[in-house]
Design an enzyme around this catalytic site. Structure first.
Site, short mmCIF file in Angstrom:
data_model
loop_
_atom_site.label_atom_id
_atom_site.label_comp_id
_atom_site.label_asym_id
_atom_site.label_seq_id
_atom_site.Cartn_x
_atom_site.Cartn_y
_atom_site.Cartn_z
N THR A 18 22.53 -9.28 134.49
CA THR A 18 23.34 -9.86 133.42
C THR A 18 23.62 -8.69 132.52
OG1 THR A 18 22.30 -12.05 133.41
CG2 THR A 18 23.21 -11.33 131.30
N ARG A 30 24.47 -24.91 138.44
CA ARG A 30 23.38 -24.49 137.53
C ARG A 30 23.95 -23.60 136.42
NH1 ARG A 30 21.29 -19.15 135.96
NH2 ARG A 30 19.15 -19.45 135.29
N SER A 34 25.10 -8.42 139.50
CA SER A 34 24.57 -9.43 138.58
C SER A 34 25.63 -9.97 137.63
CB SER A 34 23.42 -8.84 137.77
OG SER A 34 23.88 -7.84 136.89
N THR A 62 27.36 -12.97 132.95
CA THR A 62 26.49 -12.92 134.13
C THR A 62 27.04 -13.72 135.30
OG1 THR A 62 24.19 -13.23 134.83
CG2 THR A 62 25.16 -14.98 133.52
N THR A 67 18.26 -11.22 128.92
CA THR A 67 18.53 -11.22 130.36
C THR A 67 17.24 -11.62 131.05
OG1 THR A 67 17.95 -8.88 130.64
CG2 THR A 67 20.24 -9.35 130.15
N GLY A 68 17.35 -12.04 132.29
CA GLY A 68 16.17 -12.47 133.04
C GLY A 68 16.19 -13.96 133.28
#
Ligand code: ASP
Length: 369
Positions: A218, A246, A82, A236, A269-270
């Site tokens: 991340t 992106r 990640s 990340t 994170t997420g």
């Protein structure tokens, strides 16, 4: 009441009930008590990072430099899919990295986005902070800046990450010329086999190709010194198989990370889009400034994220979000906490280092998986 309204209502009621259950069930406080620095917190994959940053802070290293150094261990780890080297690539198979860093005493920030070929984007973000009058460099400009500063270039796509990406690509559609898994022989003994479990698995969004690991991750890390100074960093490889170019929340100051030397620091994170759309980390610091403790501030912002997502009507299945977000918070007085939308039966794990050493602690979650 329409169908959507009813689902929305149930989701909100469920989130509130889940949180009060956790609050009431826990005799132990979910925040680190009021202690002063040094304190370093990170996402669960940052146990080595908090330990390293803590040691550096004890040797009087600046808190921003210390967290950047700490997360560097994870950036260079090819097994963490990640972040940095070994991170999962974008849809074209290219690893593009995002990172930001903030320095509490000067309230300055630096960040890079969609950076290729550089294993330590957090160090490049710190250089942006220290040596330019800008906050953010992206893509080719960020790479040229890194080159000018002597950062070595290397291919960040490991064999393992390439195999996961290839499996995703092959299984995307039955209508293309790539054969799906059930049509080709895979060798399950291959150590780089994409089916192998790894630590950062999360629930895949609806429609995700069967058998392809969905990875989120991340590393976020924030530190408080004994003098009350704060540094914060997030780094990340972003969402796996993202559209090239992106940019997630991690390099956006106030979304993936934020600190205010008078209040504290936060990180996320997420699902980055959800965090950006609610200015997640800024909002957590703001809530702490209004008096909430760190875990409560994280929960307040996560509830807002869930609520706003419901309005978009595109992110819910069975009344719950189809994505996860974890928030981390460290307050000026040394209190710390974390919370997530989804967590396990113990809540959500995060890493901490204090004078009692480095360890994993748990914060509350809105929903249990
Ligand atoms: N927040 C990161 C992003 O959206 C990814 C993650 O933490 O899973 O790029």
């Amino acid at each position: 009441m329409t169908y959507i309204d009813r689902r929305s209502f149930l989701a909100a009621a469920g989130a509130t009930a889940a949180y009060s259950m956790l609050k009431n069930a826990d005799a132990e406080p979910v925040v680190g008590g009021n202690r002063h620095g040094p304190v370093v917190i990170a996402s669960a994959n940052g146990l080595r990072a908090v330990e390293r940053a803590f040691d550096l802070i004890e040797q009087n290293t600046d808190p921003a430099a210390a967290v950047v150094e700490g997360v560097g261990i994870v950036e260079a780890d090819p097994d963490d899919m990640s972040v940095g080297l070994g991170g999962l690539p974008n849809e074209r198979g290219v690893v593009q990295l995002d990172s930001s860093v903030m320095h509490g005493p000067t309230h300055r920030a630096g960040s890079v986005a969609a950076l290729e070929n550089i294993v330590h984007p957090a160090q490049v973000a710190l250089k942006v902070l220290q040596t330019t009058d800008h906050c953010m460099l992206v893509g080719r400009g960020a790479l040229e800046f890194a080159r000018a500063n002597g950062f070595p270039e290397q291919n960040l796509l490991t064999d393992r990450a390439r195999k996961v990406w290839l499996k995703w690509k092959r299984n995307l559609s039955p209508a293309d010329d790539w054969l799906d898994d059930d049509q080709v022989d895979l060798d399950p003994a291959d150590p780089g086999h994409p089916d192998e479990q790894h630590t950062m698995l999360d629930t895949p969004p609806p429609g995700w190709p069967a058998g392809v690991p969905y990875t989120t991750g991340t590393i976020h890390c924030s530190a408080l010194t004994a003098d009350g100074d704060i540094g914060s960093c997030t780094t990340t490889s972003g969402l796996s198989f993202k559209i090239p170019g992106r940019v997630g929340d991690s390099p956006i100051i106030g979304a993936g990370m934020y600190c205010d030397n008078a209040i504290g620091a936060a990180g996320a994170t997420g699902r980055g889009e959800a965090v950006i759309e609610s200015c997640g980390s800024f909002a957590v610091v703001d809530e702490m400034g209004r008096g909430l403790d760190p875990a409560e501030a994280c929960i307040a912002v996560l509830k807002k994220i869930v609520d706003r997502s419901r309005r978009q009507k595109r992110l819910f299945e069975n009344g719950k979000p189809v994505f996860n977000v974890r928030m981390y918070a460290l307050r000026k007085d040394g209190a710390f906490g974390s919370a997530s939308i989804f967590g396990g039966k113990n809540g959500t794990a995060f890493a901490v280092c204090t004078s009692e050493g480095a360890r994993v602690e748990y914060g509350p979650s809105l929903y249990t998986r």
